[in-house]
Motif scaffolding. Structure first.
Motif, PDB file in Angstrom:
ATOM      1  N   GLU A 182      -6.688   4.110  -9.338  1.00 12.56           N
ATOM      2  CA  GLU A 182      -6.771   3.629 -10.732  1.00 12.56           C
ATOM      3  C   GLU A 182      -5.932   4.505 -11.660  1.00 12.56           C
ATOM      4  O   GLU A 182      -5.274   4.010 -12.574  1.00 12.56           O
ATOM      5  CB  GLU A 182      -8.237   3.588 -11.176  1.00 12.56           C
ATOM      6  CG  GLU A 182      -8.933   2.348 -10.633  1.00 12.56           C
ATOM      7  CD  GLU A 182     -10.454   2.417 -10.647  1.00 12.56           C
ATOM      8  OE1 GLU A 182     -11.011   3.498 -10.962  1.00 12.56           O
ATOM      9  OE2 GLU A 182     -11.079   1.384 -10.322  1.00 12.56           O
ATOM     10  N   LYS A 183      -5.964   5.786 -11.402  1.00 12.60           N
ATOM     11  CA  LYS A 183      -5.147   6.703 -12.202  1.00 12.60           C
ATOM     12  C   LYS A 183      -3.653   6.439 -11.933  1.00 12.60           C
ATOM     13  O   LYS A 183      -2.834   6.380 -12.859  1.00 12.60           O
ATOM     14  CB  LYS A 183      -5.505   8.148 -11.848  1.00 12.60           C
ATOM     15  CG  LYS A 183      -4.731   9.184 -12.628  1.00 12.60           C
ATOM     16  CD  LYS A 183      -5.093  10.577 -12.183  1.00 12.60           C
ATOM     17  CE  LYS A 183      -3.955  11.521 -12.529  1.00 12.60           C
ATOM     18  NZ  LYS A 183      -4.028  12.773 -11.769  1.00 12.60           N
ATOM     19  N   LYS A 215      -0.626  -4.532  -9.690  1.00 14.98           N
ATOM     20  CA  LYS A 215      -2.014  -4.497 -10.174  1.00 14.98           C
ATOM     21  C   LYS A 215      -2.902  -4.227  -8.958  1.00 14.98           C
ATOM     22  O   LYS A 215      -2.701  -4.805  -7.888  1.00 14.98           O
ATOM     23  CB  LYS A 215      -2.355  -5.857 -10.806  1.00 14.98           C
ATOM     24  CG  LYS A 215      -3.454  -5.766 -11.826  1.00 14.98           C
ATOM     25  CD  LYS A 215      -3.433  -6.926 -12.794  1.00 14.98           C
ATOM     26  CE  LYS A 215      -4.822  -7.155 -13.383  1.00 14.98           C
ATOM     27  NZ  LYS A 215      -5.489  -5.923 -13.851  1.00 14.98           N
ATOM     28  N   LEU A 216      -3.861  -3.315  -9.097  1.00 12.14           N
ATOM     29  CA  LEU A 216      -4.650  -2.934  -7.913  1.00 12.14           C
ATOM     30  C   LEU A 216      -5.330  -4.163  -7.312  1.00 12.14           C
ATOM     31  O   LEU A 216      -5.881  -5.005  -8.030  1.00 12.14           O
ATOM     32  CB  LEU A 216      -5.681  -1.868  -8.294  1.00 12.14           C
ATOM     33  CG  LEU A 216      -5.083  -0.530  -8.767  1.00 12.14           C
ATOM     34  CD1 LEU A 216      -6.197   0.461  -9.110  1.00 12.14           C
ATOM     35  CD2 LEU A 216      -4.120   0.079  -7.741  1.00 12.14           C
ATOM     36  N   THR A 218      -6.079  -0.162  -1.888  1.00  9.75           N
ATOM     37  CA  THR A 218      -6.037  -1.098  -3.026  1.00  9.75           C
ATOM     38  C   THR A 218      -4.681  -1.020  -3.715  1.00  9.75           C
ATOM     39  O   THR A 218      -4.263  -1.980  -4.363  1.00  9.75           O
ATOM     40  CB  THR A 218      -7.165  -0.822  -4.027  1.00  9.75           C
ATOM     41  OG1 THR A 218      -7.175  -1.878  -4.999  1.00  9.75           O
ATOM     42  CG2 THR A 218      -6.990   0.531  -4.737  1.00  9.75           C
ATOM     43  N   ASP A 223     -14.805   4.493  -3.572  1.00  8.13           N
ATOM     44  CA  ASP A 223     -14.334   4.966  -4.879  1.00  8.13           C
ATOM     45  C   ASP A 223     -12.807   4.849  -4.883  1.00  8.13           C
ATOM     46  O   ASP A 223     -12.148   5.176  -3.904  1.00  8.13           O
ATOM     47  CB  ASP A 223     -14.744   6.434  -5.064  1.00  8.13           C
ATOM     48  CG  ASP A 223     -14.110   7.029  -6.314  1.00  8.13           C
ATOM     49  OD1 ASP A 223     -14.648   6.801  -7.408  1.00  8.13           O
ATOM     50  OD2 ASP A 223     -13.046   7.691  -6.189  1.00  8.13           O
ATOM     51  N   SER A 276      -8.808  -5.427  -8.176  1.00 13.90           N
ATOM     52  CA  SER A 276      -9.047  -5.916  -9.537  1.00 13.90           C
ATOM     53  C   SER A 276      -8.626  -7.378  -9.707  1.00 13.90           C
ATOM     54  O   SER A 276      -8.909  -7.986 -10.730  1.00 13.90           O
ATOM     55  CB  SER A 276      -8.301  -5.043 -10.554  1.00 13.90           C
ATOM     56  OG  SER A 276      -6.903  -5.242 -10.418  1.00 13.90           O
ATOM     57  N   ARG A 307     -12.124  -9.315  -6.007  1.00  9.84           N
ATOM     58  CA  ARG A 307     -13.051  -8.536  -6.832  1.00  9.84           C
ATOM     59  C   ARG A 307     -14.343  -8.183  -6.091  1.00  9.84           C
ATOM     60  O   ARG A 307     -14.935  -7.143  -6.337  1.00  9.84           O
ATOM     61  CB  ARG A 307     -13.372  -9.386  -8.071  1.00  9.84           C
ATOM     62  CG  ARG A 307     -13.640  -8.622  -9.297  1.00  9.84           C
ATOM     63  CD  ARG A 307     -13.650  -9.558 -10.496  1.00  9.84           C
ATOM     64  NE  ARG A 307     -12.333  -9.711 -11.090  1.00  9.84           N
ATOM     65  CZ  ARG A 307     -12.018 -10.674 -11.968  1.00  9.84           C
ATOM     66  NH1 ARG A 307     -12.922 -11.576 -12.323  1.00  9.84           N
ATOM     67  NH2 ARG A 307     -10.810 -10.724 -12.492  1.00  9.84           N
ATOM     68  N   SER A 327     -10.786   5.891  -7.650  1.00  8.87           N
ATOM     69  CA  SER A 327     -10.393   6.495  -8.926  1.00  8.87           C
ATOM     70  C   SER A 327      -8.961   7.030  -8.935  1.00  8.87           C
ATOM     71  O   SER A 327      -8.298   7.007  -9.969  1.00  8.87           O
ATOM     72  CB  SER A 327     -11.387   7.596  -9.310  1.00  8.87           C
ATOM     73  OG  SER A 327     -11.547   8.490  -8.228  1.00  8.87           O
ATOM     74  N   ASP A 351      -9.052   4.372  -1.158  1.00  6.82           N
ATOM     75  CA  ASP A 351      -8.301   5.055  -2.203  1.00  6.82           C
ATOM     76  C   ASP A 351      -7.012   5.683  -1.656  1.00  6.82           C
ATOM     77  O   ASP A 351      -6.827   5.815  -0.451  1.00  6.82           O
ATOM     78  CB  ASP A 351      -9.189   6.131  -2.844  1.00  6.82           C
ATOM     79  CG  ASP A 351      -8.794   6.414  -4.294  1.00  6.82           C
ATOM     80  OD1 ASP A 351      -7.987   5.643  -4.853  1.00  6.82           O
ATOM     81  OD2 ASP A 351      -9.317   7.393  -4.864  1.00  6.82           O
ATOM     82  N   GLU A 392      -2.272   3.698 -10.956  1.00  3.89           N
ATOM     83  CA  GLU A 392      -1.856   2.421 -11.547  1.00  3.89           C
ATOM     84  C   GLU A 392      -1.419   2.621 -13.003  1.00  3.89           C
ATOM     85  O   GLU A 392      -0.473   1.993 -13.465  1.00  3.89           O
ATOM     86  CB  GLU A 392      -3.000   1.403 -11.489  1.00  3.89           C
ATOM     87  CG  GLU A 392      -2.587   0.022 -11.987  1.00  3.89           C
ATOM     88  CD  GLU A 392      -3.763  -0.928 -12.150  1.00  3.89           C
ATOM     89  OE1 GLU A 392      -4.906  -0.456 -12.371  1.00  3.89           O
ATOM     90  OE2 GLU A 392      -3.534  -2.150 -12.062  1.00  3.89           O
ATOM     91  N   ARG A 393      -2.119   3.506 -13.694  1.00  4.59           N
ATOM     92  CA  ARG A 393      -1.789   3.738 -15.111  1.00  4.59           C
ATOM     93  C   ARG A 393      -0.541   4.596 -15.286  1.00  4.59           C
ATOM     94  O   ARG A 393       0.035   4.649 -16.371  1.00  4.59           O
ATOM     95  CB  ARG A 393      -2.972   4.434 -15.809  1.00  4.59           C
ATOM     96  CG  ARG A 393      -4.219   3.577 -15.942  1.00  4.59           C
ATOM     97  CD  ARG A 393      -5.249   4.240 -16.862  1.00  4.59           C
ATOM     98  NE  ARG A 393      -5.760   5.510 -16.331  1.00  4.59           N
ATOM     99  CZ  ARG A 393      -6.838   5.630 -15.542  1.00  4.59           C
ATOM    100  NH1 ARG A 393      -7.519   4.543 -15.185  1.00  4.59           N
ATOM    101  NH2 ARG A 393      -7.247   6.811 -15.113  1.00  4.59           N
TER     102      ARG A 393
END
Lengths: 392, 392
Positions: free
Chosen positions: A371-372, A351-352, A99, A366, A355, A360, A368, A120, A374-375
């Motif tokens: 997502e971490k 942007k992942l 992603t 998973d 999302s 979508r 996660s 992931d 990306e931030r």
């Protein structure tokens, strides 16, 4: 919000290192034979879909990356699309992709008629987390007589596409093992990693087929362009045929034997690419030096780390990246905003993909860690000519 | 087989008219601002998917053809694919196209997920025979609440794609009337006809969307390239968005809102295209002069006629063509073979699309005129700089 002093300090040091006029994320500079080769095309009239630079770009690429065949095409997206089709990815199939990647990875899967199945990433390479993918496949997939089936969707999982994010190689040995275990073909999205080595060998030379990009922001550019790499000569021949309208060579007859694509790279673009590829060793060296220089520059500042090549690799450091500590992630956007005001062309990671609204509802594990990431990831200006820092 | 004396005479006159070194079918020559603009890209570093030449090429094209919006893309094939998709041609639909066309017309339909439905051509323009198509639709199609249905296949017929063969405009008024009668959208394949006028207006400005090509063999080239033309600004905006990865403009964020394509034309290619487009009036004039010169040259020789622009049009005469009388069709291949030996780069028309193996099972009307034309058409060298004949 006020930037914390450590991040502001980092930004100031970066600004002081870059040219006074600032720097964008990545841009090319043409100081080799670019003008000469392009002029040669104009002078001879050979600017279109065949020509000596097309042939040379293909053979130079194959020689450089150590593959049997390179087929140049219009861009990296269509290179990956055709690689998928040649690897027998069929409409309705699912393709495992991270992603955390540029939109092209997912779009190419869609254009091949398949569906992205998002997995992931891990923090060292920013690429596919192979042990996590292995565990995920154990839980979700089933090996059957018609291939690997996603037990949740009932669809065939046809391939795995690792992406060498920012030039850092994925752990290919582990991934290829996993592919073999499941009978899944591995296709490398090496769009960002031309010049990067895994265990001493070029990324793009491991997958059944691989896709490379020569977009304007890449380590080597042909303006726009891409290539399909393969160790399989028959697949290479098929790639050339399929991307050049599937025309059967003949002096005047127009016979085509399958529904092909017009994905040809022009001789004009290839001329630029040839001149750029002549300089790739210098570019890799400069980009690796720039990575070292950022490391020295930011030494001792807390709150983030600089992404480093995985131990098994020698990376082209296409993009240098900061990875913010958890407690500083909330400052990401302010950092980026402030950097732009200071003419430091940083950017967040994409942007992942899962999302985005059109992706979508695609299957996914998973996510996660992605997502971490990306931030926390911020890419720094990384053009090779920035190595050495500000000229006084 | 020995060539009949009339055909041999024609060939000798053509050889004597062309340069001593012979001539290929069509080739560009760059004597305007091509070098200057391309060098500008190299010098400034703006060679990739955005840049001032991309913007200018689009506005120059729109101004020249009289359309509201032109969107430049990688080539004519993808221009037509996207035009079809934007005209709401959906997977499973059928699209009416002439069997007498280049492979791109059919491939674009396939890439849009639809099926070509082949129709016949007429001898004046070599384009779609509109009265024959009208009678055919009366027999095979049915207007229903969900669109026009092919009664034989049960599939929706979604669009008609006229192709302005060799630059000669199809009878657009009649075709647009037929489209209106059935509620079928008309999309022009104007790949070969940039600079050709129908009733005083540019081909490519009549269809809901149109596709143009700037391949190396076209009247104006950008190396490889194409454009989508439209009078509908909203569709033009959608075309730009969809062909540029559907990215929402932002200084650093990467958000895409649909599955887009990477079909961008590079600034480097657009620079070449801009310089070429500056000269199009001269190219059209020279090509029309060359058509006149071929006519004078071959006057009085029997066995064939030279294709002339339809009365309702002013053609760019992209390719000049001989059309053999029925009794001389058997000599077509010998004529071509002999011509090549004499360095006269003639060629037959494309093999009819419905006869290629991948299109053999597609729906089709009677195609007897196209079949006759395939046996009788021979294209002559038609580069604009050939006008004026051999320089002594």
């Amino acid at each position: 919000m006020e930037l914390p002093s450590n991040l502001f300090d980092a930004l100031q040091r970066i600004q002081g290192f870059l040219p006074e006029t600032g720097a964008v994320l990545h841009e090319p500079r043409f100081v080799g034979n670019e003008s000469k080769y392009v002029q040669d095309c104009i002078a001879t009239g050979w600017v279109s879909s065949v020509g000596s630079y097309v042939d040379r770009f293909e053979s130079d690429l194959a020689a450089y990356t150590g593959v049997k065949r390179a087929v140049v095409v219009a861009n990296g997206t269509v290179a990956l699309q055709v690689a998928l089709e040649l690897a027998d990815v069929r409409p309705g199939d699912e393709v495992l992709i991270p992603t955390l990647s540029f939109i092209a990875t997912a779009n190419a899967v869609m254009h091949a008629g398949a569906t992205p199945h998002f997995v992931d990433s891990e923090e060292k390479s920013l690429g596919i987390d192979v042990p996590k993918l292995s565990a995920y496949l154990d839980s979700v997939a089933e090996k059957t007589s018609v291939g690997v089936i996603n037990k949740k969707t009932g669809k065939r999982i046809a391939a795995i596409v690792p992406v060498h994010i920012f030039g850092h190689p994925v752990d290919l040995d582990a991934l290829l093992d996993l592919g073999r275990k499941w009978g899944l073909v591995v296709l490398e999205d090496a769009a960002e990693s031309l010049g990067s080595l895994y265990q001493g060998k070029h990324t793009g030379s491991f997958g059944r087929l691989s896709a490379v990009s020569f977009n304007g922001n890449k380590i080597v550019t042909s303006g726009g362009g891409g290539a399909i790499l393969t160790q399989d000569e028959a697949l290479g021949k098929r790639a050339k045929h399929l991307t050049t309208t599937a025309k059967i060579p003949h002096a005047w007859e127009f016979v085509h034997d399958e529904v092909g694509y017009n994905f040809r790279l022009t001789n004009l673009a290839a001329a630029l690419g040839c001149a750029q590829l002549e300089q790739i060793s210098t570019f890799v060296e400069k980009k690796r030096r720039l990575a070292d220089e950022y490391r020295s520059l930011l030494k001792g500042i807390s709150g983030f780390k600089l992404l480093q090549e995985p131990s098994y690799s020698k990376s082209n450091y296409w993009l240098n990246a900061l990875v913010l500590d958890t407690s500083f992630q909330k400052h990401r956007d302010d950092f980026i905003q402030r950097a732009h005001e200071m003419k430091v062309g940083v950017r967040p990671v994409w942007k992942l993909l899962h999302s985005l609204k059109m992706y979508r509802d695609c299957p996914r594990s998973d996510l996660s860690v992605a997502e971490k990431l990306e931030r926390s990831v911020i890419c720094l200006p990384s053009s090779p000519f920035l190595a050495g820092g500000r000229r006084t």
